[in-house]
Design a protein around this motif. Structure first.
Motif, mmCIF file in Angstrom:
data_model
loop_
_atom_site.group_PDB
_atom_site.id
_atom_site.type_symbol
_atom_site.label_atom_id
_atom_site.label_comp_id
_atom_site.label_asym_id
_atom_site.label_seq_id
_atom_site.Cartn_x
_atom_site.Cartn_y
_atom_site.Cartn_z
ATOM 1 N N PHE A 150 -6.259 4.047 -6.839
ATOM 2 C CA PHE A 150 -6.154 3.436 -5.521
ATOM 3 C C PHE A 150 -6.284 4.486 -4.423
ATOM 4 C CE2 PHE A 150 -3.705 1.778 -1.893
ATOM 5 C CZ PHE A 150 -4.331 0.548 -1.711
ATOM 6 N N ALA A 151 -5.632 5.614 -4.617
ATOM 7 C CA ALA A 151 -5.688 6.692 -3.619
ATOM 8 C C ALA A 151 -7.122 7.203 -3.454
ATOM 9 C CB ALA A 151 -4.761 7.831 -4.033
ATOM 10 N N ARG A 152 -7.844 7.303 -4.554
ATOM 11 C CA ARG A 152 -9.240 7.741 -4.478
ATOM 12 C C ARG A 152 -10.108 6.695 -3.791
ATOM 13 N NH1 ARG A 152 -10.048 9.531 -10.617
ATOM 14 N NH2 ARG A 152 -12.262 9.436 -10.069
ATOM 15 N N LEU A 153 -9.792 5.427 -4.010
ATOM 16 C CA LEU A 153 -10.527 4.357 -3.329
ATOM 17 C C LEU A 153 -10.249 4.366 -1.834
ATOM 18 C CD1 LEU A 153 -10.068 1.426 -5.886
ATOM 19 C CD2 LEU A 153 -12.223 2.547 -5.274
ATOM 20 N N GLN A 154 -9.023 4.733 -1.448
ATOM 21 C CA GLN A 154 -8.678 4.831 -0.032
ATOM 22 C C GLN A 154 -9.554 5.862 0.678
ATOM 23 O OE1 GLN A 154 -4.388 5.577 -0.172
ATOM 24 N NE2 GLN A 154 -4.042 3.641 0.899
ATOM 25 N N GLN A 155 -9.923 6.914 -0.031
ATOM 26 C CA GLN A 155 -10.752 7.968 0.568
ATOM 27 C C GLN A 155 -12.137 7.446 0.929
ATOM 28 O OE1 GLN A 155 -10.714 11.192 -2.239
ATOM 29 N NE2 GLN A 155 -8.536 11.630 -1.954
ATOM 30 N N ILE A 156 -12.558 6.387 0.230
ATOM 31 C CA ILE A 156 -13.870 5.801 0.478
ATOM 32 C C ILE A 156 -13.780 4.607 1.418
ATOM 33 C CG2 ILE A 156 -15.835 4.588 -0.568
ATOM 34 C CD1 ILE A 156 -15.405 6.244 -3.078
ATOM 35 N N TYR A 157 -12.813 3.728 1.147
ATOM 36 C CA TYR A 157 -12.744 2.457 1.857
ATOM 37 C C TYR A 157 -11.736 2.454 3.008
ATOM 38 C CZ TYR A 157 -15.508 0.674 -2.023
ATOM 39 O OH TYR A 157 -16.512 0.464 -2.942
ATOM 40 N N GLY A 158 -11.011 3.544 3.169
ATOM 41 C CA GLY A 158 -10.078 3.638 4.285
ATOM 42 C C GLY A 158 -8.644 3.376 3.865
ATOM 43 N N LEU A 159 -7.721 3.862 4.696
ATOM 44 C CA LEU A 159 -6.296 3.766 4.376
ATOM 45 C C LEU A 159 -5.745 2.353 4.530
ATOM 46 C CD1 LEU A 159 -4.975 7.062 5.981
ATOM 47 C CD2 LEU A 159 -5.642 6.632 3.607
ATOM 48 N N ASP A 160 -6.536 1.456 5.135
ATOM 49 C CA ASP A 160 -6.071 0.085 5.294
ATOM 50 C C ASP A 160 -6.505 -0.803 4.119
ATOM 51 O OD1 ASP A 160 -8.738 0.160 5.894
ATOM 52 O OD2 ASP A 160 -8.611 -1.208 7.621
ATOM 53 N N LEU A 161 -6.930 -0.177 3.046
ATOM 54 C CA LEU A 161 -7.308 -0.918 1.836
ATOM 55 C C LEU A 161 -6.132 -1.793 1.394
ATOM 56 C CD1 LEU A 161 -9.700 -1.096 -0.210
ATOM 57 C CD2 LEU A 161 -8.500 0.618 -1.577
ATOM 58 N N ASN A 162 -6.407 -3.049 1.106
ATOM 59 C CA ASN A 162 -5.348 -4.018 0.776
ATOM 60 C C ASN A 162 -4.520 -3.542 -0.409
ATOM 61 O OD1 ASN A 162 -3.820 -6.341 -0.012
ATOM 62 N ND2 ASN A 162 -5.311 -7.634 1.035
ATOM 63 N N VAL A 163 -3.196 -3.486 -0.214
ATOM 64 C CA VAL A 163 -2.308 -2.991 -1.265
ATOM 65 C C VAL A 163 -2.319 -3.900 -2.491
ATOM 66 C CG1 VAL A 163 -0.202 -4.183 -0.535
ATOM 67 C CG2 VAL A 163 -0.043 -1.941 -1.629
ATOM 68 N N ASN A 164 -2.772 -5.141 -2.336
ATOM 69 C CA ASN A 164 -2.868 -6.037 -3.491
ATOM 70 C C ASN A 164 -3.785 -5.454 -4.567
ATOM 71 O OD1 ASN A 164 -1.099 -8.039 -2.763
ATOM 72 N ND2 ASN A 164 -2.652 -9.321 -1.791
ATOM 73 N N LEU A 165 -4.754 -4.646 -4.137
ATOM 74 C CA LEU A 165 -5.638 -4.008 -5.111
ATOM 75 C C LEU A 165 -4.857 -3.060 -6.005
ATOM 76 C CD1 LEU A 165 -8.400 -3.470 -6.310
ATOM 77 C CD2 LEU A 165 -8.819 -1.813 -4.472
ATOM 78 N N LEU A 166 -3.873 -2.377 -5.437
ATOM 79 C CA LEU A 166 -3.022 -1.489 -6.236
ATOM 80 C C LEU A 166 -2.267 -2.285 -7.290
ATOM 81 C CD1 LEU A 166 -1.688 1.255 -6.802
ATOM 82 C CD2 LEU A 166 -0.080 0.765 -4.938
ATOM 83 N N TRP A 167 -1.704 -3.423 -6.859
ATOM 84 C CA TRP A 167 -0.978 -4.273 -7.830
ATOM 85 C C TRP A 167 -1.929 -4.787 -8.912
ATOM 86 C CZ3 TRP A 167 2.297 -1.933 -5.480
ATOM 87 C CH2 TRP A 167 2.844 -2.205 -4.246
ATOM 88 N N LYS A 168 -3.134 -5.162 -8.521
ATOM 89 C CA LYS A 168 -4.101 -5.690 -9.491
ATOM 90 C C LYS A 168 -4.491 -4.630 -10.522
ATOM 91 C CE LYS A 168 -6.161 -9.275 -6.579
ATOM 92 N NZ LYS A 168 -7.395 -9.773 -5.923
ATOM 93 N N LEU A 169 -4.666 -3.413 -10.053
ATOM 94 C CA LEU A 169 -5.023 -2.326 -10.976
ATOM 95 C C LEU A 169 -3.887 -2.057 -11.963
ATOM 96 C CD1 LEU A 169 -6.724 0.142 -8.470
ATOM 97 C CD2 LEU A 169 -7.866 -1.229 -10.234
#
Length: 201
Positions: A150-169
């Motif tokens: 998730f942290a690596r995805l934030q570097q690409i998609y921004g810090l406002d990336l939906n936290v639900n993605l973290l739960w899904k992962l």
């Protein structure tokens, strides 16, 4: 001295080879070879269902386990066999082995997924997102872990990336629907994200 209820159920499985426990759904999960087949919660024992077994448990009148969340509840494939065990102990002893085999087979199927999109909670769009951070298979996702991914995805998609993605992962890695994640697990994941210098989503 005779024992009854949950203690009697546990007494029948405590000598199973490779048996161990860990917290699950707010109760205690019982595992054999990393496959969970029994859940003990609120003084009741719930047996994992599966093909043909679920129907048998329902027909006997075993109530399905309901995992209470902050908002509503979620049903999982576990059924209360506490009373059944007291009345049909020898029958339930056989059901233990059937449930364990089902749990093992489900575990094998989960581990045999070739595509990330086949995991619980995930789909093609998330698989493509993960590919952008060089996570292209399930082994790589499990190795990286949900918070790192998730942290690596934030570097690409921004810090406002939906936290639900973290739960899904995290749910995908655990093989469960993300709604079943306990709050202490979520808080731990958020702490890991924060420790990398990223604010909480």
């Amino acid at each position: 001295m005779a024992i009854y209820g949950v203690e009697a159920v546990i007494g029948d499985i405590e000598y199973f080879e490779g048996l161990y426990t860990r917290p699950m759904f707010g109760g205690t999960g019982y595992f054999v070879e990393d496959a969970m087949f029994l859940l003990v919660d609120d003084g009741k024992a719930f047996l994992r269902g599966g093909p043909t077994l679920t129907e048998e448990l329902v027909n006997w009148g075993c109530e399905q386990y309901k995992y209470k969340k902050r908002i509503g509840c979620a049903k999982v494939q576990y059924y209360n066999i506490t009373d059944m065990h007291a009345q049909e102990r020898s029958r339930v002893q056989l059901l233990f082995f059937r449930s364990i085999e089902i749990a093992k087979q489900d575990k094998i199927k989960c581990n045999c997924h070739d595509r990330i999109r086949d995991l619980p909670n995930l789909q093609l769009s998330i698989e493509r997102m993960l590919a952008r951070i060089d996570i292209v298979d399930i082994a790589q996702l499990k190795k990286a872990g949900s918070s790192e991914s998730f942290a690596r995805l934030q570097q690409i998609y921004g810090l406002d990336l939906n936290v639900n993605l973290l739960w899904k992962l995290e749910g995908a890695i655990r093989g469960i629907h993300f709604s079943l994640l306990e709050h202490k697990i979520k808080n731990s994941l958020l702490s890991k994200i924060a420790s990398r210098g990223h604010p909480r989503a």
